[in-house]
Enzyme design. Sequence first.
Site, PDB file in Angstrom:
ATOM      1  N   GLY A  15      10.822  -2.508   9.682  1.00  0.00           N
ATOM      2  CA  GLY A  15      10.145  -1.343  10.261  1.00  0.00           C
ATOM      3  C   GLY A  15      11.126  -0.250  10.647  1.00  0.00           C
TER       4      GLY A  15
ATOM      5  N   LYS B 128       0.792  -1.230   0.000  1.00  0.00           N
ATOM      6  CA  LYS B 128       0.000   0.000   0.000  1.00  0.00           C
ATOM      7  C   LYS B 128       0.818   1.272   0.000  1.00  0.00           C
ATOM      8  CE  LYS B 128      -3.833  -2.008   2.524  1.00  0.00           C
ATOM      9  NZ  LYS B 128      -4.481  -2.054   3.822  1.00  0.00           N
TER      10      LYS B 128
HETATM   11  P1  AMP Z   1       4.589  -4.188   2.484  1.00  0.00           P
HETATM   12  O1  AMP Z   1       4.445  -4.897   3.786  1.00  0.00           O
HETATM   13  O2  AMP Z   1       3.736  -2.989   2.321  1.00  0.00           O
HETATM   14  O3  AMP Z   1       6.027  -3.971   2.071  1.00  0.00           O
HETATM   15  O4  AMP Z   1       3.985  -5.174   1.394  1.00  0.00           O
HETATM   16  C1  AMP Z   1       4.503  -6.437   1.134  1.00  0.00           C
HETATM   17  C2  AMP Z   1       3.382  -7.246   0.584  1.00  0.00           C
HETATM   18  O5  AMP Z   1       2.857  -6.624  -0.566  1.00  0.00           O
HETATM   19  C3  AMP Z   1       3.783  -8.638   0.148  1.00  0.00           C
HETATM   20  O6  AMP Z   1       3.215  -9.555   1.027  1.00  0.00           O
HETATM   21  C4  AMP Z   1       3.214  -8.768  -1.241  1.00  0.00           C
HETATM   22  O7  AMP Z   1       2.522  -9.982  -1.439  1.00  0.00           O
HETATM   23  C5  AMP Z   1       2.224  -7.617  -1.322  1.00  0.00           C
HETATM   24  N1  AMP Z   1       1.996  -7.157  -2.694  1.00  0.00           N
HETATM   25  C6  AMP Z   1       2.927  -6.810  -3.600  1.00  0.00           C
HETATM   26  N2  AMP Z   1       2.337  -6.493  -4.775  1.00  0.00           N
HETATM   27  C7  AMP Z   1       1.017  -6.636  -4.611  1.00  0.00           C
HETATM   28  C8  AMP Z   1      -0.111  -6.455  -5.472  1.00  0.00           C
HETATM   29  N3  AMP Z   1       0.028  -6.067  -6.735  1.00  0.00           N
HETATM   30  N4  AMP Z   1      -1.330  -6.691  -4.952  1.00  0.00           N
HETATM   31  C9  AMP Z   1      -1.485  -7.104  -3.671  1.00  0.00           C
HETATM   32  N5  AMP Z   1      -0.449  -7.285  -2.811  1.00  0.00           N
HETATM   33  C10 AMP Z   1       0.781  -7.057  -3.274  1.00  0.00           C
END
Ligand code: AMP
Length: 401
Positions: A377, A201
């Site tokens: 983090g 996100k």
């Molecule tokens: P974050 O914790 O925000 O760094 O997000 C990491 C997570 O983002 C991972 O578990 C990925 O599976 C997820 N992710 C990456 N690309 C996508 C996408 N296009 N749609 C949904 N989830 C995603």
Amino acid sequence: MELFSIKDLDLTEKKVFIRCDFNIPMDEYGNIADDRRIRAAISTIRYCLDQDCAVILASHLGRPEGKCDLKYSMKPIQKRLHTLLKQEIILASDVIGEDALKKAHDLNPHEVLLLENLRYESGEIKNDKEFAKKLASMAEIYINDAFGVSHRAHASVEGITHYFDKEHQAAGFLLQKEIKFFGTLMKKPSRPFVAIVGGSKVSGKLEALMNLLPRVDKMLIGGGMAFTFLKKLGYNIGASLVEDELLEEAGRIMDEAKKLGVKFYLPVDVIIAERFDAEAVSKAVTVQEIPDGWMGLDIGPATVRLYREVLNNVQTVLWNGPMGVYEMERFARGSSKLAHYVADSYATTVVGGGDTADLIQRLGLDDEMTFISTGGGASLELIEGKTLPGVKPLMKTKEGL
Ligand code: AMP
């Protein structure tokens, strides 16, 4: 930012309390899946032993929620430390109970005591003064080498520092290394400097994006967060992940990039699927052609080629967040291809911890990167420009990174 270093202290024959980050992932059989964080703490531990210290190690593992839960015992850590240090590791059966206090009291030079999981005690997360005082009472010197939790004001990270003066507390080698890498990155990176930002996100990385913009030359966006930007630009993103409440913010980021002359890149094609499922039917389409109801789960082959081109002449790469749902093989290709390219480059390559570190590890590319942070983090908060509560008491001057 300069920290009081373990090297500044007179450690000879002292009893030393080292806060480590042994919060490592376990597989479904209860085995250690990745011991990088344990290995990263070894140089500080060995240095203390070489100074004839008695060493007390403390860490949390998982989330036992303030009570003893054998599922989160430090026993596997004790075994791995034994293998790595090739000496007996004494394990206390509690954290600040009778057993821990007695074993800490009786500990001799060259011996290593490992306390039970700090989060067996609710005082750890609450930064409870009495709990911190008890931990502090075990040793003459406090060393923080737990970068991965230094963004948390917990008792063993922040509270404890109030019970040691400047001659008796310092940062271990791992903590210093992490701060140094991110400091150089944010203050004087070799240019061109590119940030690759992905993950689920925009909301999770908003501050990081804003703080990075004035520092980088280029920014490559991937992962779920790309769709909020693409929607703002008017594309139909189907059922892809989107944060409608952040559309304005996404626009502001793109305007800011333009104003600052930062080359801001979004995917030009994506791998879409009918549903969020490892077995779902999937295909590659350009971002102009995402059908209704389909969701983008990875960057496509044209984007990989484009991003490679962009990475061609860079000197520094900071990567935080995967390009797709890398946990599912079908949607891991974009991240994997880009990772190999980054690994092969001659640039300084720094990987934020967490998911991106996990991805690099799965691909076996860890040795090819210049630096992989042990704290997802914590590194994100450094990129956001924050001063970490566990680092603040160990800073020589009050300026940030
Ligand atoms: P974050 O914790 O925000 O760094 O997000 C990491 C997570 O983002 C991972 O578990 C990925 O599976 C997820 N992710 C990456 N690309 C996508 C996408 N296009 N749609 C949904 N989830 C995603």
